[in-house]
Design a protein around this motif. Sequence first.
Motif, PDB file in Angstrom:
ATOM      1  N   VAL A  10       0.847  -1.195   0.000  1.00 55.64           N
ATOM      2  CA  VAL A  10       0.000   0.000   0.000  1.00 55.64           C
ATOM      3  C   VAL A  10       0.882   1.245   0.000  1.00 55.64           C
ATOM      4  O   VAL A  10       1.869   1.310   0.729  1.00 55.64           O
ATOM      5  CB  VAL A  10      -0.942   0.009   1.226  1.00 55.64           C
ATOM      6  CG1 VAL A  10      -1.739   1.311   1.295  1.00 55.64           C
ATOM      7  CG2 VAL A  10      -1.883  -1.199   1.187  1.00 55.64           C
ATOM      8  N   VAL A  11       0.513   2.204  -0.836  1.00 58.06           N
ATOM      9  CA  VAL A  11       1.180   3.514  -0.832  1.00 58.06           C
ATOM     10  C   VAL A  11       0.192   4.544  -0.311  1.00 58.06           C
ATOM     11  O   VAL A  11      -0.941   4.626  -0.796  1.00 58.06           O
ATOM     12  CB  VAL A  11       1.653   3.919  -2.245  1.00 58.06           C
ATOM     13  CG1 VAL A  11       2.247   5.322  -2.226  1.00 58.06           C
ATOM     14  CG2 VAL A  11       2.679   2.928  -2.773  1.00 58.06           C
ATOM     15  N   ALA A  12       0.597   5.322   0.684  1.00 60.76           N
ATOM     16  CA  ALA A  12      -0.245   6.396   1.214  1.00 60.76           C
ATOM     17  C   ALA A  12       0.395   7.741   0.885  1.00 60.76           C
ATOM     18  O   ALA A  12       1.616   7.883   0.955  1.00 60.76           O
ATOM     19  CB  ALA A  12      -0.401   6.246   2.724  1.00 60.76           C
ATOM     20  N   LEU A  13      -0.439   8.700   0.497  1.00 60.37           N
ATOM     21  CA  LEU A  13       0.043  10.070   0.302  1.00 60.37           C
ATOM     22  C   LEU A  13      -0.325  10.859   1.547  1.00 60.37           C
ATOM     23  O   LEU A  13      -1.485  10.850   1.973  1.00 60.37           O
ATOM     24  CB  LEU A  13      -0.622  10.738  -0.908  1.00 60.37           C
ATOM     25  CG  LEU A  13      -0.637  10.004  -2.249  1.00 60.37           C
ATOM     26  CD1 LEU A  13      -1.143  10.956  -3.344  1.00 60.37           C
ATOM     27  CD2 LEU A  13       0.739   9.492  -2.607  1.00 60.37           C
ATOM     28  N   PHE A 189       4.793   2.974  -6.440  1.00 58.78           N
ATOM     29  CA  PHE A 189       3.513   2.974  -7.167  1.00 58.78           C
ATOM     30  C   PHE A 189       3.415   1.769  -8.099  1.00 58.78           C
ATOM     31  O   PHE A 189       2.344   1.183  -8.251  1.00 58.78           O
ATOM     32  CB  PHE A 189       3.315   4.278  -7.944  1.00 58.78           C
ATOM     33  CG  PHE A 189       2.894   5.431  -7.081  1.00 58.78           C
ATOM     34  CD1 PHE A 189       1.675   5.402  -6.401  1.00 58.78           C
ATOM     35  CD2 PHE A 189       3.700   6.542  -6.928  1.00 58.78           C
ATOM     36  CE1 PHE A 189       1.268   6.448  -5.587  1.00 58.78           C
ATOM     37  CE2 PHE A 189       3.305   7.609  -6.123  1.00 58.78           C
ATOM     38  CZ  PHE A 189       2.092   7.564  -5.451  1.00 58.78           C
ATOM     39  N   ASP A 190       4.530   1.405  -8.722  1.00 59.30           N
ATOM     40  CA  ASP A 190       4.532   0.240  -9.618  1.00 59.30           C
ATOM     41  C   ASP A 190       4.128  -1.028  -8.864  1.00 59.30           C
ATOM     42  O   ASP A 190       3.490  -1.919  -9.437  1.00 59.30           O
ATOM     43  CB  ASP A 190       5.929   0.028 -10.226  1.00 59.30           C
ATOM     44  CG  ASP A 190       6.213   1.029 -11.350  1.00 59.30           C
ATOM     45  OD1 ASP A 190       5.253   1.701 -11.785  1.00 59.30           O
ATOM     46  OD2 ASP A 190       7.384   1.138 -11.755  1.00 59.30           O
ATOM     47  N   ILE A 219       0.348   7.220 -10.566  1.00 50.76           N
ATOM     48  CA  ILE A 219      -0.915   6.788  -9.950  1.00 50.76           C
ATOM     49  C   ILE A 219      -1.868   6.302 -11.043  1.00 50.76           C
ATOM     50  O   ILE A 219      -2.540   5.275 -10.890  1.00 50.76           O
ATOM     51  CB  ILE A 219      -1.547   7.939  -9.121  1.00 50.76           C
ATOM     52  CG1 ILE A 219      -0.611   8.344  -7.977  1.00 50.76           C
ATOM     53  CG2 ILE A 219      -2.918   7.521  -8.577  1.00 50.76           C
ATOM     54  CD1 ILE A 219      -1.029   9.592  -7.226  1.00 50.76           C
ATOM     55  N   GLY A 220      -1.899   7.029 -12.152  1.00 48.92           N
ATOM     56  CA  GLY A 220      -2.757   6.646 -13.286  1.00 48.92           C
ATOM     57  C   GLY A 220      -2.393   5.276 -13.822  1.00 48.92           C
ATOM     58  O   GLY A 220      -3.273   4.456 -14.118  1.00 48.92           O
ATOM     59  N   ALA A 224      -4.681   1.956 -13.915  1.00 44.21           N
ATOM     60  CA  ALA A 224      -4.938   1.280 -15.183  1.00 44.21           C
ATOM     61  C   ALA A 224      -4.747  -0.233 -15.054  1.00 44.21           C
ATOM     62  O   ALA A 224      -5.356  -1.007 -15.787  1.00 44.21           O
ATOM     63  CB  ALA A 224      -4.019   1.850 -16.271  1.00 44.21           C
ATOM     64  N   ARG A 225      -3.904  -0.658 -14.096  1.00 42.82           N
ATOM     65  CA  ARG A 225      -3.784  -2.117 -13.899  1.00 42.82           C
ATOM     66  C   ARG A 225      -4.600  -2.608 -12.705  1.00 42.82           C
ATOM     67  O   ARG A 225      -4.377  -3.697 -12.177  1.00 42.82           O
ATOM     68  CB  ARG A 225      -2.327  -2.558 -13.833  1.00 42.82           C
ATOM     69  CG  ARG A 225      -1.484  -1.827 -12.846  1.00 42.82           C
ATOM     70  CD  ARG A 225      -0.093  -2.390 -12.687  1.00 42.82           C
ATOM     71  NE  ARG A 225       0.639  -1.553 -11.765  1.00 42.82           N
ATOM     72  CZ  ARG A 225       0.436  -1.539 -10.458  1.00 42.82           C
ATOM     73  NH1 ARG A 225      -0.450  -2.335  -9.905  1.00 42.82           N
ATOM     74  NH2 ARG A 225       1.129  -0.715  -9.685  1.00 42.82           N
ATOM     75  N   GLY A 226      -5.573  -1.781 -12.262  1.00 47.24           N
ATOM     76  CA  GLY A 226      -6.563  -2.262 -11.302  1.00 47.24           C
ATOM     77  C   GLY A 226      -6.347  -1.851  -9.854  1.00 47.24           C
ATOM     78  O   GLY A 226      -7.121  -2.236  -8.982  1.00 47.24           O
ATOM     79  N   THR A 227      -5.297  -1.098  -9.590  1.00 48.29           N
ATOM     80  CA  THR A 227      -5.055  -0.618  -8.222  1.00 48.29           C
ATOM     81  C   THR A 227      -6.105   0.420  -7.859  1.00 48.29           C
ATOM     82  O   THR A 227      -6.317   1.366  -8.617  1.00 48.29           O
ATOM     83  CB  THR A 227      -3.645   0.009  -8.136  1.00 48.29           C
ATOM     84  OG1 THR A 227      -2.695  -1.000  -8.434  1.00 48.29           O
ATOM     85  CG2 THR A 227      -3.374   0.591  -6.763  1.00 48.29           C
ATOM     86  N   ARG A 228      -6.772   0.227  -6.701  1.00 48.70           N
ATOM     87  CA  ARG A 228      -7.804   1.188  -6.310  1.00 48.70           C
ATOM     88  C   ARG A 228      -7.198   2.313  -5.474  1.00 48.70           C
ATOM     89  O   ARG A 228      -6.237   2.110  -4.721  1.00 48.70           O
ATOM     90  CB  ARG A 228      -8.886   0.477  -5.501  1.00 48.70           C
ATOM     91  CG  ARG A 228      -9.512  -0.655  -6.303  1.00 48.70           C
ATOM     92  CD  ARG A 228     -10.977  -0.485  -6.511  1.00 48.70           C
ATOM     93  NE  ARG A 228     -11.715  -0.529  -5.268  1.00 48.70           N
ATOM     94  CZ  ARG A 228     -12.987  -0.104  -5.177  1.00 48.70           C
ATOM     95  NH1 ARG A 228     -13.593   0.426  -6.223  1.00 48.70           N
ATOM     96  NH2 ARG A 228     -13.627  -0.209  -4.037  1.00 48.70           N
ATOM     97  N   VAL A 229      -7.774   3.493  -5.631  1.00 52.50           N
ATOM     98  CA  VAL A 229      -7.307   4.671  -4.894  1.00 52.50           C
ATOM     99  C   VAL A 229      -8.429   5.118  -3.954  1.00 52.50           C
ATOM    100  O   VAL A 229      -9.538   5.412  -4.401  1.00 52.50           O
ATOM    101  CB  VAL A 229      -6.917   5.815  -5.861  1.00 52.50           C
ATOM    102  CG1 VAL A 229      -6.469   7.045  -5.085  1.00 52.50           C
ATOM    103  CG2 VAL A 229      -5.822   5.346  -6.825  1.00 52.50           C
TER     104      VAL A 229
END
Length: 318
Positions: A10-13, A189-190, A219-220, A224-229
């Motif tokens: 998980v990446v948090a901003l 992010f990757d 992030i885009g 595009a590969r299904g990661t939810r934000v």
Amino acid sequence: VTDPSHSPQVVALAGGVGGAKLSDGLQAHLGNRLTVVVNTADDVERHGLLVMPDHDTVLYNLAGIEQAELGWGIEGDSDAAFRQLVAYGEEDWFRLGDRDLALHIVRTARLRSGARLTEVCLGAQAALGLKARILPMTEAAVRTQVRTDEGWMEFQEYFVHRRQDPDVREVRFAGAESARATPEVTAAFDAADAVVICPSNPLVSVAPILAVPGMREAIGAARARGTRVVAVSPIVGGKAIKGPADRMLTTLGHAASAVGIARLYTGLADVLVIDEVDRGLVPEVEQLGLQAVVTDTIMTDDASRTRLASVVLEEVSI
Ligand code: FO1
């Protein structure tokens, strides 16, 4: 197909105290599977030293040593060095504790001897025993400046010296155009299975992170590969939990409400977590194309940090 051996990342901003609190809750669940990308645009030079308020606020919260009442600085810190600096004629409006000062000294010394900012920050995190990683958004110097009726001023001048009193008419991130997301940030992010936008000020904590070239693209690409934000609204019942976000939203032409936050995150986030008191705003948020999730978002202690983090993680099936 889910690979049972894959441990989700998980990446948090984050920026500021709200971001630090949710990051702490996320760390409790995820440990070293959490990477926090932190705003560096309110960093400031004091007494010849680099101070990184947002990085250090997240650092001290994840280490469990933050000043409980204020959210930033170290609990029980003394201020002998700061009082002596003032005795020598240094400005007195930006207070630095003794143990906090040690970090600014070592950071500045290591940078001066050629280390990268990211490495220096990771070194401090290891020294304090953090499980998660905190990555500065960029190696470059990006600085938030705000325009008030008195003209442009540096962020900490506005935030601390002027106590967020003057109305903000415009915000800019000096140096952002030539900054770059670091390889560590891009790699995070990757590898991300989910991205969390913490309940930080969208205009001066999250926006500078997104202003770094390469960040929105990263992030885009993850989306595009299904990661939810998932974003968490820092505005509850029309008010900021802490800081000037509500007034800033208004003077900059946005709505100081969860709907205003939803508008700012349309096209970036999939889910917006809003507070129980804003339940009535669900249809408006969902009309903007975001899924609204309602829960208690106020973080008053460790248990409420961990609980909000679990709601956020549930939304992304982690
Ligand atoms: N905030 C204040 O209101 N007054 C201060 O004197 C002050 C000093 C300070 C020193 C180190 C640090 O890491 C943070 C400090 N802060 C202070 C908080 C800081 O201005 C805010 O946390 C952020 O910049 C807002 O995101």
